[in-house]
Design an enzyme around this catalytic site. Structure first.
Site, PDB file in Angstrom:
ATOM      1  N   ASN A   9       0.823  -0.968   0.149  1.00 52.47           N
ATOM      2  CA  ASN A   9      -0.052  -0.168  -0.479  1.00 52.47           C
ATOM      3  C   ASN A   9       1.217   1.123  -0.537  1.00 52.47           C
ATOM      4  O   ASN A   9       1.590   1.476   1.098  1.00 52.47           O
ATOM      5  CB  ASN A   9      -0.652  -0.173   1.519  1.00 52.47           C
ATOM      6  CG  ASN A   9      -1.720   0.971   1.293  1.00 52.47           C
ATOM      7  OD1 ASN A   9      -1.510   2.152   0.039  1.00 52.47           O
ATOM      8  ND2 ASN A   9      -2.249   1.292   2.716  1.00 52.47           N
ATOM      9  N   LYS A  11      -0.172   4.238  -0.932  1.00 50.27           N
ATOM     10  CA  LYS A  11      -0.439   5.822   0.362  1.00 50.27           C
ATOM     11  C   LYS A  11      -0.308   6.893  -0.255  1.00 50.27           C
ATOM     12  O   LYS A  11       0.073   6.589  -1.441  1.00 50.27           O
ATOM     13  CB  LYS A  11       0.170   5.420   1.794  1.00 50.27           C
ATOM     14  CG  LYS A  11       0.060   4.531   2.892  1.00 50.27           C
ATOM     15  CD  LYS A  11       0.491   4.399   3.988  1.00 50.27           C
ATOM     16  CE  LYS A  11       0.101   2.684   4.273  1.00 50.27           C
ATOM     17  NZ  LYS A  11       0.135   2.872   6.153  1.00 50.27           N
ATOM     18  N   HIS A  95      -9.505   1.022   5.103  1.00 54.56           N
ATOM     19  CA  HIS A  95      -7.807   1.212   5.775  1.00 54.56           C
ATOM     20  C   HIS A  95      -8.445   2.673   6.879  1.00 54.56           C
ATOM     21  O   HIS A  95      -8.993   3.161   6.417  1.00 54.56           O
ATOM     22  CB  HIS A  95      -7.183   2.025   4.495  1.00 54.56           C
ATOM     23  CG  HIS A  95      -5.602   1.615   5.410  1.00 54.56           C
ATOM     24  ND1 HIS A  95      -5.233   2.740   5.939  1.00 54.56           N
ATOM     25  CD2 HIS A  95      -4.141   1.069   5.569  1.00 54.56           C
ATOM     26  CE1 HIS A  95      -3.850   2.177   6.499  1.00 54.56           C
ATOM     27  NE2 HIS A  95      -3.174   1.085   5.938  1.00 54.56           N
ATOM     28  N   GLU A  97      -6.488   4.619   8.556  1.00 58.55           N
ATOM     29  CA  GLU A  97      -6.439   5.686   8.095  1.00 58.55           C
ATOM     30  C   GLU A  97      -7.541   6.259   7.467  1.00 58.55           C
ATOM     31  O   GLU A  97      -7.876   7.751   7.420  1.00 58.55           O
ATOM     32  CB  GLU A  97      -4.886   5.945   7.058  1.00 58.55           C
ATOM     33  CG  GLU A  97      -4.431   5.760   7.252  1.00 58.55           C
ATOM     34  CD  GLU A  97      -2.970   5.561   6.429  1.00 58.55           C
ATOM     35  OE1 GLU A  97      -2.239   5.592   5.606  1.00 58.55           O
ATOM     36  OE2 GLU A  97      -1.186   4.766   7.338  1.00 58.55           O
ATOM     37  N   GLU A 167      -5.215  -5.069  10.683  1.00 63.51           N
ATOM     38  CA  GLU A 167      -3.869  -3.966  10.934  1.00 63.51           C
ATOM     39  C   GLU A 167      -4.076  -3.504  12.243  1.00 63.51           C
ATOM     40  O   GLU A 167      -4.973  -2.311  12.155  1.00 63.51           O
ATOM     41  CB  GLU A 167      -4.231  -3.223   9.665  1.00 63.51           C
ATOM     42  CG  GLU A 167      -3.327  -3.420   8.208  1.00 63.51           C
ATOM     43  CD  GLU A 167      -3.461  -2.680   7.608  1.00 63.51           C
ATOM     44  OE1 GLU A 167      -2.401  -2.418   6.960  1.00 63.51           O
ATOM     45  OE2 GLU A 167      -3.620  -1.841   7.271  1.00 63.51           O
ATOM     46  N   GLY A 173       2.906   2.310  10.817  1.00 64.78           N
ATOM     47  CA  GLY A 173       4.183   3.243  10.197  1.00 64.78           C
ATOM     48  C   GLY A 173       5.200   3.940  11.955  1.00 64.78           C
ATOM     49  O   GLY A 173       5.572   4.707  12.236  1.00 64.78           O
ATOM     50  N   SER A 213       3.813  -2.040   9.949  1.00 63.35           N
ATOM     51  CA  SER A 213       5.111  -2.134  10.323  1.00 63.35           C
ATOM     52  C   SER A 213       5.823  -4.144   9.418  1.00 63.35           C
ATOM     53  O   SER A 213       6.427  -4.229  10.484  1.00 63.35           O
ATOM     54  CB  SER A 213       5.904  -1.724  11.738  1.00 63.35           C
ATOM     55  OG  SER A 213       5.008  -1.002  11.936  1.00 63.35           O
TER      56      SER A 213
HETATM   57  P1  13P Z   1       3.866   0.259   7.337  1.00 57.01           P
HETATM   58  O1  13P Z   1       3.907  -1.196   7.373  1.00 57.01           O
HETATM   59  O2  13P Z   1       3.854   1.428   7.233  1.00 57.01           O
HETATM   60  O3  13P Z   1       3.472   0.375   8.946  1.00 57.01           O
HETATM   61  O4  13P Z   1       2.116   0.684   7.005  1.00 57.01           O
HETATM   62  C1  13P Z   1       1.377  -0.716   7.251  1.00 57.01           C
HETATM   63  C2  13P Z   1      -0.381  -0.061   6.638  1.00 57.01           C
HETATM   64  O5  13P Z   1      -0.939   0.626   6.922  1.00 57.01           O
HETATM   65  C3  13P Z   1      -0.569  -0.849   5.115  1.00 57.01           C
HETATM   66  O6  13P Z   1      -1.664  -0.364   4.281  1.00 57.01           O
END
Ligand code: 13P
Length: 249
Positions: A9, A11, A95, A97, A167, A173, A213
């Protein structure tokens, strides 16, 4: 036997030029891969560059969001049919976010998942608890609610085509990965909910990815858990070498 999925992903990262440069380096590193499905979800504006750059390879392209209506006065939104036309096979839905920063609700997740399926896309539906929710013992209640409101009203046929991604928001992150055991526990809980609603066979066919992560040095431990069917990778999917190392776990 559930086929593993390793999805990146991106982002809000990478221009079209950066997307092409990534694929030039990434393609040879995953050329012989057969043990898993590889998915990359770039921004909407880089979809065409990603689709062109992955043509003739086993790398599938996904979008990061979709609207549930097929067309209309919805400024800024993109429909599932538009994503299919653009060359997408997958789409990420719900997601954290989007839930956190853009007010996405479980109801929207359900509508988006349905719309994606109706257009022939494979939705990767995200669920997961925040740190305060985990620390106050609400993890299972949150996952149960997200499953019930986001997915339980799908038909059995629809459900057979989704991929779930667990997740935990506190691991995204932050460099703070869930331990493989803790992730597997959440996956088992979700699979139980799937079994209750859709039956044992459907639940055991359901692929559940872990995200938060994921890095080249922890993917092995995660994938050693039979409950973990793949990964949804953020930061570490932006670099061709590190994402290839995760794909080649
Ligand atoms: P990270 O791997 O940067 O922690 O992000 C995970 C994520 O949100 C994948 O959709």
């Amino acid at each position: 036997m559930r086929r593993a999925v390793i999805a990146g992903n991106w982002k809000m990262h990478k221009t079209q030029a950066e997307t092409r440069a990534f694929f030039d380096r990434f393609r040879p590193l995953v050329a012989g891969v057969q043990h898993c499905e590889i998915v990359i979800a770039p921004t909407f504006t880089s979809l065409s560059a990603a689709v062109e750059s992955s043509r003739g390879t086993a790398i599938a392209i996904g979008a990061q969001d979709v609207h549930w209506e097929s067309q209309g006065a919805f400024t800024g939104e993109v429909s599932a049919a538009m994503l299919v036309e653009a060359g997408c096979r997958y789409v990420i839905v719900g997601h954290s976010e989007r839930r956190q920063y853009f007010g996405e609700t479980d109801e929207w997740v359900f509508r988006k998942t349905r719309a994606a399926l109706a257009a022939g896309l494979l939705p990767i539906v995200c669920v997961g608890e925040t740190l305060p929710q985990r620390e106050t013992g609400q993890t299972e209640a949150v996952l149960e609610r997200q499953f019930r409101l986001g997915l339980a009203a799908l038909t059995a046929e629809e459900f057979s085509r989704i991929i779930l991604a667990y997740e935990p928001v506190w691991a995204i992150g932050t460099g703070r990965t869930a331990t493989p055991e803790l992730a597997a526990e959440a996956h088992r809980f979700l699979r139980e909910r799937a079994a209750e609603k859709f039956g044992r066979a459907a639940a055991s066919a359901l692929r559940i990815l872990y995200g938060g992560s994921v890095k080249p040095d922890n993917i092995g431990g995660l994938m050693a858990q039979p409950e973990i069917d793949g990964a949804l990778v953020g930061g570490a999917s932006l670099d061709a070498e590190s994402f290839a190392a995760i794909v080649n776990f």
